[in-house]
Design a protein around this motif. Structure first.
Motif, PDB file in Angstrom:
ATOM      1  N   LYS A 158      -8.300   4.623  -0.300  1.00 14.55           N
ATOM      2  CA  LYS A 158      -7.634   3.528   0.405  1.00 14.55           C
ATOM      3  C   LYS A 158      -8.007   2.178  -0.189  1.00 14.55           C
ATOM      4  N   VAL A 167      -2.199   8.919  -6.050  1.00 14.48           N
ATOM      5  CA  VAL A 167      -1.780   7.554  -6.377  1.00 14.48           C
ATOM      6  C   VAL A 167      -0.400   7.619  -7.031  1.00 14.48           C
ATOM      7  N   TRP A 170       1.982   2.917  -3.205  1.00 14.71           N
ATOM      8  CA  TRP A 170       0.981   3.613  -4.012  1.00 14.71           C
ATOM      9  C   TRP A 170       0.546   4.939  -3.382  1.00 14.71           C
ATOM     10  N   GLU A 171       1.167   5.310  -2.287  1.00 18.09           N
ATOM     11  CA  GLU A 171       0.845   6.579  -1.631  1.00 18.09           C
ATOM     12  C   GLU A 171       1.846   7.644  -2.060  1.00 18.09           C
ATOM     13  N   LEU A 226       0.833  -1.206   0.000  1.00 18.88           N
ATOM     14  CA  LEU A 226       0.000   0.000   0.000  1.00 18.88           C
ATOM     15  C   LEU A 226       0.865   1.254   0.000  1.00 18.88           C
ATOM     16  N   GLN A 240      -5.936   1.839  -3.294  1.00 21.50           N
ATOM     17  CA  GLN A 240      -4.516   1.640  -2.971  1.00 21.50           C
ATOM     18  C   GLN A 240      -4.263   0.257  -2.378  1.00 21.50           C
ATOM     19  N   ARG A 241      -5.239  -0.316  -1.720  1.00 18.68           N
ATOM     20  CA  ARG A 241      -5.090  -1.687  -1.207  1.00 18.68           C
ATOM     21  C   ARG A 241      -5.277  -2.712  -2.323  1.00 18.68           C
TER      22      ARG A 241
END
Length: 353
Positions: A33, A65, A14-15, A11, A36-37
């Motif tokens: 979220k 993202v 992707w942050e 995760l 992203q998960r």
């Protein structure tokens, strides 16, 4: 799209380093979220992933993202998505739009993206309001919605995004909502589909349309107001003793419509409850058209029946054209332009015109 090589990410990968700026409590945080998960779960590669958005609160998504992204213009994200995919078919493209961006100014663009069946994921955040421009009623706002542009209550009949998608020829249609624990499963299914995968996501606008979906998203009412469509499983809901379903959806043959039936002792077959078939287009139309209130809200993968994609057809056509040109020795662009009726303009700048 060619099969992408799965890579291992988390995760955190992707942050981005950007401050996530939505109103405190906005449903967009939960959707971000969930996405992203999901990306590590499907083995997505940030170097081959592109997020494209139009204009609106939802359209800030590409900033948050850690991948490639385009924040484009109002309603025109589908045109950018199409160009990107045709230029590089190996990219995995996610389009993020809202009920105003995608169903109003961009409605025609969304329709053509769906009918062409370009391989991409389309996330339409539906909060039934124009949030970014201070709360005007949107194409999906319910009748009676009061807003700066409908102070006496909206008299428009709202658009139904999933019905719109099916009517436009979509081959994958699904529904979820921002804080649902099952939203990730819907996203995974959408990504697995080859073609235009349309997902309507109900999203709570904490400022201008707060809690408008509470009547089916709140935990205390969810069991009685939601049907999750799962391929091969009965369309049941209600929570009796030991969470045994107490109601279901059955076919009223005389009316050629769906109806709610009671289930006794968990025997849904005796009650005539339908088993969900995600390839049945007629059933999908019936499910998305159900009026909430008399009926539960149908969520999950409602329709999934792939067909050849637009980008694959274009790639085949281009390959055939190249092969034909090579066979006829017509790879010279200058010669091609000079073929046919041509002429040369002679003289000098001093000559009369």
């Amino acid at each position: 799209m060619n099969e992408l090589t799965r890579i291992e990410t988390t995760l955190k990968d992707w942050e981005t380093d950007q401050e996530v700026r939505w109103c405190p409590g906005c449903g967009d945080y939960a959707i971000l979220k969930a996405v992203q998960r999901t990306l590590p779960q499907i083995g997505a590669d940030p170097a081959k992933t592109v997020f494209v958005s139009g204009i609106g609160c939802s359209s800030r998504f590409p900033y948050y993202v850690e991948s490639y992204g385009f924040h484009t213009i109002h309603g025109r994200a589908p045109a950018f998505v199409t160009g990107i995919k045709l230029a590089n078919p190996d990219l995995d493209i996610w389009m993020v739009t809202g009920d105003g961006d995608g169903m109003s100014i961009g409605g025609n663009h969304t329709m053509h993206l769906l009918r062409r069946n370009l391989d991409c994921q389309i996330l339409l955040f539906n909060n039934e309001i124009y949030g970014l421009t201070k709360g005007q009623y949107s194409p999906t706002s319910r009748r009676g919605t009061t807003s700066p542009t409908s102070p006496g209550g909206s008299v428009d009949r709202p658009a139904n995004p999933c019905a719109f998608a099916l009517g436009s020829g979509a081959r994958f249609v699904a529904r979820g909502y921002d804080v649902s624990k099952d939203l990730g499963d819907v996203l995974v299914a959408a990504h697995a589909h080859r073609g235009a995968a349309f997902i309507e996501i109900f999203q709570n606008c904490i400022v201008y349309n707060k809690d408008v979906f509470d009547d089916f998203t709140q935990k205390k009412v969810a069991a009685e107001t939601q049907v999750w469509a799962i391929d091969g499983e009965p369309l049941v809901f209600g929570a009796g003793k030991d969470k045994v379903p107490t109601r279901g959806l059955a076919l009223d043959a005389a009316a050629m419509a769906l109806k709610v039936v009671d289930i006794t002792d968990g025997d849904w077959q005796a009650a005539g409850v339908l088993v969900h078939d995600q390839t049945n287009r007629i059933l999908a139309h019936m499910l998305v058209e159900l009026e909430f209130g008399p009926f539960p809200m149908v969520l999950g993968v409602i329709y999934d029946d792939p067909r050849p994609t637009y980008d694959a057809a274009i790639a085949e056509q281009m390959q055939a054209a190249r092969a034909k040109g090579a066979a006829r020795n017509r790879g010279d662009l200058a010669a091609l332009l000079a073929k046919g009726q041509t002429w040369t303009v002679s003289g000098t700048a001093q000559d009369p015109i």
